[in-house]
Write an enzyme that holds these catalytic residues in place. Sequence first.
Site, short mmCIF file in Angstrom:
data_model
loop_
_atom_site.label_atom_id
_atom_site.label_comp_id
_atom_site.label_asym_id
_atom_site.label_seq_id
_atom_site.Cartn_x
_atom_site.Cartn_y
_atom_site.Cartn_z
N LYS A 119 0.82 -1.21 0.00
CA LYS A 119 0.00 0.00 0.00
C LYS A 119 0.85 1.25 0.00
O LYS A 119 0.47 2.25 -0.60
CB LYS A 119 -0.97 0.01 1.18
CG LYS A 119 -2.15 -0.92 0.98
CD LYS A 119 -3.33 -0.57 1.87
CE LYS A 119 -4.46 -1.56 1.63
NZ LYS A 119 -5.55 -1.44 2.61
N LYS A 201 -5.43 -11.55 -7.66
CA LYS A 201 -6.72 -11.70 -6.98
C LYS A 201 -7.73 -10.66 -7.49
O LYS A 201 -7.35 -9.52 -7.76
CB LYS A 201 -6.48 -11.51 -5.48
CG LYS A 201 -7.67 -11.70 -4.59
CD LYS A 201 -7.28 -11.51 -3.12
CE LYS A 201 -8.47 -11.05 -2.30
NZ LYS A 201 -8.15 -10.81 -0.89
N LYS A 204 -11.58 -5.08 -5.57
CA LYS A 204 -12.49 -3.96 -5.79
C LYS A 204 -11.73 -2.67 -6.03
O LYS A 204 -12.29 -1.70 -6.50
CB LYS A 204 -13.44 -3.82 -4.60
CG LYS A 204 -12.75 -3.60 -3.27
CD LYS A 204 -13.72 -3.80 -2.12
CE LYS A 204 -12.94 -3.75 -0.80
NZ LYS A 204 -13.64 -4.31 0.30
#
Length: 339
Positions: A119, A201, A204
């Site tokens: 992140k 993966k 969203k």
Amino acid sequence: MEQNVTEQKKRIFSGVQPSGNITLGNYLGAIKNWVSLQDDYECIFAMMDLHTITVRQTPAELRKRTLELLALYIACGIDPEKCTLFIQSHNSAHAELAWVLNCYTYMGELQRMTQFKDKSARHADNINAGLFTYPVLMASDILLYQTDLVPVGKDQMQHIEICRDIAQRFNALYGDVFKIPEGLLVKSGAKIMSLQEPTKKMSKSDPNPKSFISMMDDFNVISKKIKSAVTDSEGIIEYRPDDENKAGINNLLSIMAVVTGSTPEDVAKNFSGEGYGTFKSAVADAVVDTIRPIREEYDRLIKDKAYLQQIYKNGAESSHRLAQRTLKKVYKKVGFIVD
Ligand code: TRP
């Protein structure tokens, strides 16, 4: 008697961040699984809004998505009569315990977390302290409820490990304050990959909307996305989980298997000899059939604000009651004046 049985049930805690559209991957990989746990366990599920602000959010959007997530949980079959459903920020104990546990967590441990590294690479302009201590807040979520099991995906296992480490360290200093939780890995067949880059993966937060199916997508959009999923040029429907070239087909086989309650191998057998076009159409129809009843229920619930409010208010109350027991104990142990 009834009472005793209830008290002996193991406790489960899990949650999802209301940070984006809930995908088919979240549903098949997480929420659907929770539905099957709610009879055998005492379940607590939360909307993790505190966690979402480690990355910038639009306030009105966050509020909207939090409520949508609650409606979706219920539409997917999570029964508010059986489970506790609440919004994380409604229970201040999460932030309070997180502060204490920050003082029992080492910089070095947090620096090693892969999610932090990922992140901070993706949001290089906003590497804030909250992003760094995210795992401590997550540990607090879990430990506050003396949780036995935490159903999560593989990518969250490192967070469960650090949670256990923090709990054990605290217990070693002060006695048995926290139950040491265990991660409950969801079945591998339910790991849904991106439709465009099937070795990644389904997420969203993927910038390419064609890569994921949102539970909120129009049915024809869902169909189109599946029909344009990346496959290979071999043209053979076979399940070969270790063959990267087959990642796209493997993923569609897995999706089909979960939505029809079959196995990828059996689905492959049923479609052997068929073209990819026919197969994709069948997957698209099966996915739409799975999502349709959920969406109808969701559309009804999202209009019923009073009902949703009643659920999250009740949830806040019961989660507060449970969490206070642990928080009080912790405060006492570390030397704060309680009562
Ligand atoms: N980190 C989790 C995720 O991104 C969300 C989460 C926050 C969570 N707190 C939790 C999951 C506690 C399980 C238990 O998916």
